[in-house]
Motif scaffolding. Structure first.
Motif, short mmCIF file in Angstrom:
data_model
loop_
_atom_site.label_atom_id
_atom_site.label_comp_id
_atom_site.label_asym_id
_atom_site.label_seq_id
_atom_site.Cartn_x
_atom_site.Cartn_y
_atom_site.Cartn_z
N VAL A 31 0.79 -0.99 -0.09
CA VAL A 31 0.21 -0.03 0.04
C VAL A 31 0.84 1.17 -0.21
O VAL A 31 1.67 1.38 0.93
N THR A 32 0.84 2.05 -0.94
CA THR A 32 1.63 3.14 -0.98
C THR A 32 0.69 4.53 -1.09
O THR A 32 -0.58 4.44 -1.42
N VAL A 33 1.19 5.79 -0.81
CA VAL A 33 1.00 7.03 -0.68
C VAL A 33 1.39 7.85 -1.96
O VAL A 33 2.68 7.79 -2.24
N GLY A 41 4.03 22.17 5.32
CA GLY A 41 3.24 23.10 5.57
C GLY A 41 2.33 23.44 4.34
O GLY A 41 1.38 24.35 4.14
N ALA A 42 2.48 22.47 3.39
CA ALA A 42 1.67 22.61 2.06
C ALA A 42 0.27 22.72 2.37
O ALA A 42 -0.26 22.00 3.28
N THR A 43 -0.44 23.33 1.53
CA THR A 43 -1.82 23.65 1.67
C THR A 43 -2.49 23.25 0.40
O THR A 43 -2.07 23.32 -0.60
N ASP A 44 -4.02 22.76 0.71
CA ASP A 44 -4.92 22.52 -0.44
C ASP A 44 -4.43 21.58 -1.36
O ASP A 44 -4.19 22.01 -2.65
N GLY A 45 -4.05 20.43 -0.98
CA GLY A 45 -3.46 19.42 -1.73
C GLY A 45 -4.11 18.07 -1.84
O GLY A 45 -5.25 18.03 -1.26
N THR A 46 -3.80 17.07 -2.41
CA THR A 46 -4.28 15.76 -2.53
C THR A 46 -3.47 14.73 -2.09
O THR A 46 -2.47 14.58 -2.35
N LEU A 47 -3.88 13.65 -1.43
CA LEU A 47 -3.06 12.40 -0.96
C LEU A 47 -4.09 11.16 -1.69
O LEU A 47 -5.16 11.24 -1.27
N THR A 48 -3.31 10.24 -2.30
CA THR A 48 -3.97 9.04 -2.82
C THR A 48 -3.47 7.78 -2.44
O THR A 48 -2.03 7.68 -2.44
N PHE A 49 -4.08 7.13 -1.65
CA PHE A 49 -3.63 5.80 -1.24
C PHE A 49 -4.08 4.55 -2.21
O PHE A 49 -5.10 4.50 -2.32
N ARG A 50 -2.82 4.10 -2.68
CA ARG A 50 -2.92 2.99 -3.64
C ARG A 50 -3.26 1.56 -2.69
O ARG A 50 -2.14 1.16 -2.31
N ARG A 155 -1.75 -6.25 7.57
CA ARG A 155 -1.26 -4.87 8.55
C ARG A 155 -0.20 -4.31 8.01
O ARG A 155 1.00 -4.39 8.09
N TRP A 156 -0.25 -3.27 7.14
CA TRP A 156 0.64 -2.30 6.81
C TRP A 156 1.01 -1.12 7.64
O TRP A 156 0.60 -0.14 7.63
N ILE A 157 1.76 -1.44 8.58
CA ILE A 157 1.95 -0.77 10.02
C ILE A 157 3.38 -0.56 10.16
O ILE A 157 3.72 0.24 11.35
N GLU A 158 4.13 -1.30 9.67
CA GLU A 158 5.74 -1.20 10.22
C GLU A 158 6.44 -0.03 9.60
O GLU A 158 6.26 0.20 8.20
N GLU A 159 7.32 0.65 10.35
CA GLU A 159 7.89 1.94 9.92
C GLU A 159 9.38 1.69 9.67
O GLU A 159 9.85 1.09 10.60
#
Length: 239
Positions: A31-33, A41-50, A155-159
């Motif tokens: 799973v990626t972003v 501090g970027a404003t008014d953007g979009t994040l997409t989770f594939r 579980r995609w939870i490991e950092e």
């Protein structure tokens, strides 16, 4: 060039191609972003989770993305996806965030998508818009749970720890860069996809390009090995 040398070259080529394809498959299975980075501090953007489906006989029926609250993403809005139902959970912040619009005391901590299906061999893009990203961290990890129709939960939870290899089940990570290293927050937001549809298209093009590049590399390597073998085989005994 002897037959033994050619055989060794072919073996090495095959192993190299297999390693390249295996690495590519592993990367696409997570799973990626997207995009992978924004300015702090970027404003008014979009994040997409594939979210790809890794199972052969079960569909993905539920996706939970957990947003960090120690460095909150402000003003999260979910883009609708036909066939899926999205719900958001908000959490009271331990440390309120002061913005130009006032003090923010709550932020989205989880977005859950249900009632849809990602079939085997397919993927789905889940997009959200944000009002502002934090300025006091260099990355954001979005831990994700992916539930399948047979009850299995990925579980995609490991950092990933600094200086170590990527874990087996890595969480999607968004890198936040200093304004001097990239465009200004507003410029970054303007460059970001304006909708889930555009974001998915951009991400798809990126993945397609990488796939074509990897495939071309492997085909080229195999072609060179085959050409060398053919030349040697066609030489006459007198040569």
């Amino acid at each position: 060039m002897s037959f033994t040398t050619l055989r060794r070259a072919a073996t090495v080529t095959a192993l190299t191609a297999s390693a390249v394809l295996a690495a590519a498959g592993a990367a696409f299975a997570h799973v990626t972003v997207h995009p992978e980075s924004y300015a702090k501090g970027a404003t008014d953007g979009t994040l997409t989770f594939r979210v790809p489906n890794e199972e052969d006989s079960a569909g993905t029926t539920k996706v939970q993305v957990f947003f960090p609250t120690d460095h909150p993403v402000l003003g999260v809005l979910v883009s609708p996806i036909p066939g899926w139902t999205a719900t958001t959970t908000t959490t009271k912040l331990k440390t309120p965030v002061t913005t130009d619009d006032g003090t923010i005391t709550e932020a989205v901590s989880e977005v859950t998508w249900t009632k849809g299906t990602i079939k085997p061999g397919q993927y789905q893009d889940f997009s959200v818009a944000f009002g502002q990203l934090p300025e006091d961290t260099s990355e954001l990890a979005f831990k994700t749970l992916q539930t399948y129709s047979d009850g299995k939960v990925a579980r995609w939870i490991e950092e990933t720890q600094a200086g170590q290899e990527e874990p087996e089940n890595p969480a999607p990570v968004l890198t936040l860069t200093a304004a001097a290293d990239t465009a200004s927050p507003k410029a970054s937001a303007a460059a970001a996809p304006a909708s889930a549809t555009v974001s998915a298209a951009v991400s798809t093009d990126d993945s397609t390009a990488r796939t074509i590049g990897i495939t071309g590399l492997v085909v080229g390597i195999l072609g060179l090995a085959a050409a060398a073998f053919a030349i040697t085989r066609n030489r006459s005994p007198r040569a």
